[in-house]
Design an enzyme around this catalytic site. Structure first.
Site, PDB file in Angstrom:
ATOM      1  N   ASP A 211       0.853  -1.196   0.000  1.00  0.00           N
ATOM      2  CA  ASP A 211       0.000   0.000   0.000  1.00  0.00           C
ATOM      3  C   ASP A 211       0.884   1.240   0.000  1.00  0.00           C
ATOM      4  O   ASP A 211       2.104   1.161   0.115  1.00  0.00           O
ATOM      5  CB  ASP A 211      -0.897   0.005   1.245  1.00  0.00           C
ATOM      6  CG  ASP A 211      -0.080   0.027   2.540  1.00  0.00           C
ATOM      7  OD1 ASP A 211       0.230   1.120   3.036  1.00  0.00           O
ATOM      8  OD2 ASP A 211       0.266  -1.068   3.043  1.00  0.00           O
ATOM      9  N   ASP A 213       0.584   3.675   2.306  1.00  0.00           N
ATOM     10  CA  ASP A 213       0.429   4.299   3.609  1.00  0.00           C
ATOM     11  C   ASP A 213      -0.634   5.403   3.496  1.00  0.00           C
ATOM     12  O   ASP A 213      -1.411   5.425   2.534  1.00  0.00           O
ATOM     13  CB  ASP A 213       1.762   4.812   4.153  1.00  0.00           C
ATOM     14  CG  ASP A 213       1.802   4.822   5.677  1.00  0.00           C
ATOM     15  OD1 ASP A 213       1.541   3.769   6.281  1.00  0.00           O
ATOM     16  OD2 ASP A 213       2.081   5.875   6.263  1.00  0.00           O
TER      17      ASP A 213
END
Length: 292
Positions: A211, A213
Site C-alpha cells: 500500500d 500508507d
C-alpha cells in the site's frame, strides 16, 4: 575459510512456507531467550541447507511488538544459519514504489520502543556497528532473484520501523516521507536486523509493498482489505524469489567480504574478569566465537 551455506528465511505477513523443500521437517529449538515464534522448517533446496521461520507464527499469532526477536535470531544461529533473508510486507512513501513492487532495503530508522533490542547488557557490554545494517552480498542475490522471478524490484531504500500495531496517522506518514526521507514503512525489521548483526549473521531485507500508507492523496487511510488483496500476489512472487536463492548463493560460502560474520571482533567492552557468567551462558550461540 569456507563453510556450508545455510539460508534462513524469516517470513512475514503472507509468507508461511518454502515451496519445494526436500526432506522438510519442522523442528523445535530451545533458546536462553525463550521460545522462538514457532518451530523452524528445515530441509534442502537445490542441495543447499534451508531454514524457514514464520515471524508471526503459523496462523499469525504474534503482533509485531510481541515477536520474540532475540529467540528467533538465537534459534537460527543455533541451527547453523549463515545467511538470513527477511521477507516482510511494507507500506510505500514513494509513488514509484507501487503496491506489488519489491524493495531491497539497505537502511533503517528504528522508531520502536517496547522491544528487547540487544543480546548484551549489564555483565557483558558490546557495541556493534550498524552503519550498513544489511549485507550487500545477500542484497545482490535478493535483487537478482527478484528479477528472475519477474517482479519489479527497487534496489536500496530506507525502512521506517514503527512500533504498531496501528498504522500511521496522516501527519506521521507525511513526516516520515517528506521530512525524514524514508522510502517504506513496516513494523518488524527492527530490532531483527540489529540482533542479526550482533549474532554475526549476514542479513538482507526484502520488503514487499502492499500500500501507499496514508500520505497518498488518492489512497487515504490504509485499508486492511486492500492490503490483503495485494499481499496474496506478493506472497506468490515472494515464494518464487526465495526458491531462486540457493542456486545464486551456492552450497558453500567464504567469509563475508563485508565483515558481517565478524561483527563482534572488537565489539565486547567488558573486561573478562567482570563478565557475568549467567549472561555469558546465554550468549553461547550468538557470541561464542569471541567469548570462548
Amino acid at each position: 575459510m569456507t563453510q556450508d551455506t545455510m539460508i534462513a528465511v524469516i517470513g512475514g505477513s503472507g509468507i508461511y512456507e518454502i515451496d519445494g523443500l526436500e526432506a522438510a521437517e519442522w523442528v523445535s529449538v530451545d533458546t536462553p531467550w525463550g521460545a522462538p515464534s514457532d518451530q523452524i522448517l528445515t530441509g534442502h533446496l537445490d542441495g543447499v541447507k534451508m531454514a524457514f521461520l514464520p515471524r508471526h507464527g503459523r496462523g499469525h499469532v504474534h503482533s509485531p511488538t510481541e515477536v520474540p526477536y532475540r529467540a528467533n535470531i538465537d534459534a537460527l544461529k543455533r541451527l547453523g544459519a549463515t545467511d538470513v533473508f527477511s521477507v516482510s510486507a511494507c507500506g510505500s512513501f514513494r509513488e514509484e514504489m507501487a503496491p506489488g513492487d519489491f524493495v531491497i532495503v539497505d537502511q533503517f530508522i528504528d522508531r520502536t520502543f517496547a522491544r528487547d533490542k540487544s543480546f548484551f547488557g549489564t555483565g557483558c557490554v558490546a557495541h556493534v556497528s550498524t552503519a550498513h545494517p544489511t549485507c550487500a552480498r545477500l542484497s545482490d542475490a535478493a535483487e537478482e532473484a527478484a528479477k528472475l522471478a519477474g517482479v519489479t524490484v527497487h534496489r536500496g531504500g530506507t525502512y521506517l520501523c514503527m512500533e504498531g500495531p496501528q498504522f500511521s496517522s496522516m501527519a506521521e506518514s507525511k513526516m516520515y516521507r517528506e521530512s525524514w526521507g524514508c522510502d517504506v514503512i513496516g513494523m518488524t525489521n527492527m530490532p531483527e536486523a540489529k540482533l542479526a548483526r550482533e549474532a554475526e549473521l549476514c542479513y538482507a531485507s526484502i520488503a514487499m509493498v502492499t500500500d501507499y500508507d496514508s500520505w497518498h492523496p488518492e489512497h487515504g487511510a490504509v485499508d486492511i482489505s486492500d492490503i490483503l488483496a495485494t499481499l496474496q500476489g506478493n506472497s506468490n512472487n515472494g515464494r518464487d524469489l526465495v526458491r531462486r536463492l540457493p542456486a545464486l548463493l551456492g552450497k558453500q560460502r567464504d567469509l563475508c567480504p563485508h565483515g558481517c560474520d565478524r561483527a563482534l571482533e572488537f565489539a565486547v567492552m567488558t573486561a573478562p574478569d567482570k563478565r557475568d557468567p549467567a549472561l555469558l551462558a546465554k550468549l553461547d550461540a550468538v557470541a561464542g566465537r569471541v567469548l570462548g
